[in-house]
Design an enzyme around this catalytic site. Sequence first.
Site, PDB file in Angstrom:
ATOM      1  N   SER A 306       0.795  -1.213   0.000  1.00 42.70           N
ATOM      2  CA  SER A 306       0.000   0.000   0.000  1.00 42.70           C
ATOM      3  C   SER A 306       0.838   1.278   0.000  1.00 42.70           C
ATOM      4  CB  SER A 306      -0.944  -0.043   1.199  1.00 42.70           C
ATOM      5  OG  SER A 306      -2.047   0.758   0.977  1.00 42.70           O
ATOM      6  N   ASP A 317       9.512   5.047 -10.577  1.00 40.14           N
ATOM      7  CA  ASP A 317       9.052   5.634 -11.835  1.00 40.14           C
ATOM      8  C   ASP A 317       9.717   6.972 -12.132  1.00 40.14           C
ATOM      9  OD1 ASP A 317       7.474   3.435 -12.050  1.00 40.14           O
ATOM     10  OD2 ASP A 317       5.549   4.480 -12.007  1.00 40.14           O
ATOM     11  N   LYS A 331      -1.107  -4.092  -3.171  1.00 39.60           N
ATOM     12  CA  LYS A 331      -2.349  -3.551  -2.627  1.00 39.60           C
ATOM     13  C   LYS A 331      -2.549  -2.160  -3.211  1.00 39.60           C
ATOM     14  CE  LYS A 331      -5.824  -2.549   0.046  1.00 39.60           C
ATOM     15  NZ  LYS A 331      -5.946  -1.115  -0.284  1.00 39.60           N
TER      16      LYS A 331
END
Length: 406
Positions: A306, A317, A331
């Site tokens: 999460s 990224d 999650k």
Amino acid sequence: MRKLMKKSIIFLSAFIFLFGWVIKTNVQASTPEELYDNVWRLINSKYVDQTNNEQDWGKWRHKYDKVLKTDEDAYVAIDTMVASLNDPYTKFLTPKDFAEETSSIKGSLKGIGIQIGVKDGKLMVIAPIEDTPAEKAGLLADDEILSINGKSTKGITVDKAAEQIRGEEGTQVTLLIKRKDCEPKEYTITRAEIEIKSISQKIPENITMPKDISYIRLSSFISRNASREFAEIITNSPDKKAFIIDLRSNPGGLLSNAIYISDMFLDGGAIVSTVDRDGYKETSKASRGVLTTKPVVVLLNKGSASASEIFSGAIKDNKRGVLIGTQSFGKGLVQEINKLPNSAGINITIQKYLTPNGTDIHKKGITPDIVIELKEEDIKNKNDVQLKKAIEVARQLSNGTYVVKK
């Protein structure tokens, strides 16, 4: 730093596995029927899947008219209705359950110190909390819990499992644990009052940490003070040449913490996007300026979930650092906690989230840049090969011999 989902508090995990929270207080109801209808309306307007698990949600609204006489009647009816969504993260909380859930935000709870969840129909250990009976007993992320006090966990909900595992300080609970490639083993663990700690810089045993590398162990994002404490470490470390951020077995916490801590390292760019039931996408972006430009290495494992995945996804990224370890939990959903009348509550999945590159990691997880398994033999011998690799890479990043691919 930025507008965060109006004025709500968003969580992306919690203890005894409550990933993704937004706390809201709803209108008062005076009867069991009104309580039931309140929950029906909330799910009808907020649940991320507009098909409500491909069913006619309207059939539930008047299903129990004139038969709900007590709050307990309403609780059973609500549980039945919510179960039809087949979503382990959307669940009704009795006043007792709601009080126990919110106690984790305050920083303490009673139990064995474990985060659990249902994955592929199995009750799993997401992570033991640092320095708790569960960790001291040897429970690990990705352990399957086959039974609790001799009762099978087949088909059990997270709520019921948590209820059975919790208990008064000094009492015991016995868990039958199945670990990958091992025979099932029983663990009898004494319950205690669990102090929830978020940040530690204690160096793991048998590890020599270079003086110019800062090690930060973040065990959860749930504490309201986590981002402030994290910022203090960064600003008080001007002599450090690199940072190792250990998110192994970190089940998540406040979305705001994940965003704020990501922002400490990112000079602009996306951090995370959330998508609601109507397809509305909202992107949280990093502000200009950073607390540090020093290299970053992030440690992940199967218990990293999460909010941990939001931070890791933002670092990966944006090509800001190197991820080391194993695939994270996967999650990618956000829940809203609605405080109901009579001190009850309802957790509702309201959004999914995407990494900056638009990747949906739900049930998939994040793949580290460098995959290293921590084997049973390594754990037994206290040989943290993942952290050793992180130190090696941090050193290479700081002297320019390892370059993050752009």
